[in-house]
Write an enzyme that holds these catalytic residues in place. Structure first.
Site, mmCIF file in Angstrom:
data_model
loop_
_atom_site.group_PDB
_atom_site.id
_atom_site.type_symbol
_atom_site.label_atom_id
_atom_site.label_comp_id
_atom_site.label_asym_id
_atom_site.label_seq_id
_atom_site.Cartn_x
_atom_site.Cartn_y
_atom_site.Cartn_z
ATOM 1 N N CYS A 59 -36.534 -35.184 -12.002
ATOM 2 C CA CYS A 59 -36.007 -33.985 -12.663
ATOM 3 C C CYS A 59 -34.734 -34.336 -13.443
ATOM 4 O O CYS A 59 -34.535 -33.881 -14.568
ATOM 5 C CB CYS A 59 -35.685 -32.895 -11.646
ATOM 6 N N CYS A 66 -34.102 -33.995 -6.931
ATOM 7 C CA CYS A 66 -35.268 -34.647 -7.532
ATOM 8 C C CYS A 66 -34.841 -35.633 -8.620
ATOM 9 O O CYS A 66 -34.334 -35.227 -9.666
ATOM 10 C CB CYS A 66 -36.174 -33.554 -8.097
#
Length: 111
Positions: A40, A37
């Protein structure tokens, strides 16, 4: 396991570990993330700073490693940040957040 404040994010190993950590710290920020991600990864330095600069325990939950647990918590997208105070979930935000906004949310969670 001690209940002292940690200056590093804590990697959650399983659901029991998660419950133990949430129960043993008054204020907790949980970062649900995945290695693949991009947002993230963008959020990670902010989360590390919060772990270092606040009294909150910061937990990292890898949603790929703990798929069933993340699903049971209703995590549908990452990053998702959840705030706990005295063992109770009090707030949740999704997506990359500004550090100041997260600190404000921690202050509100503790109020």
């Amino acid at each position: 396991m001690s209940t002292t404040t940690t200056s590093e994010p804590i990697h959650v190993e399983d659901e029991d570990h998660f419950e133990e950590l949430v129960d043993s710290h008054g204020l907790v920020l949980v970062d649900y993330y995945a290695d693949w991600c991009g947002p993230c990864k963008m959020l990670e330095p902010t989360v590390e700073e919060i772990a270092d600069e606040t009294d909150a325990a910061v937990l990292k939950v890898d949603i790929d490693e703990l798929q069933a647990f993340a699903s049971s918590k209703g995590i549908r997208s990452v990053p998702t940040l959840e705030f706990y105070h005295n063992g109770e979930s009090v707030d949740r935000v999704i997506g990359v957040q500004e550090k100041d906004d997260l600190i404000d949310a921690l202050d509100e969670a503790a109020a």
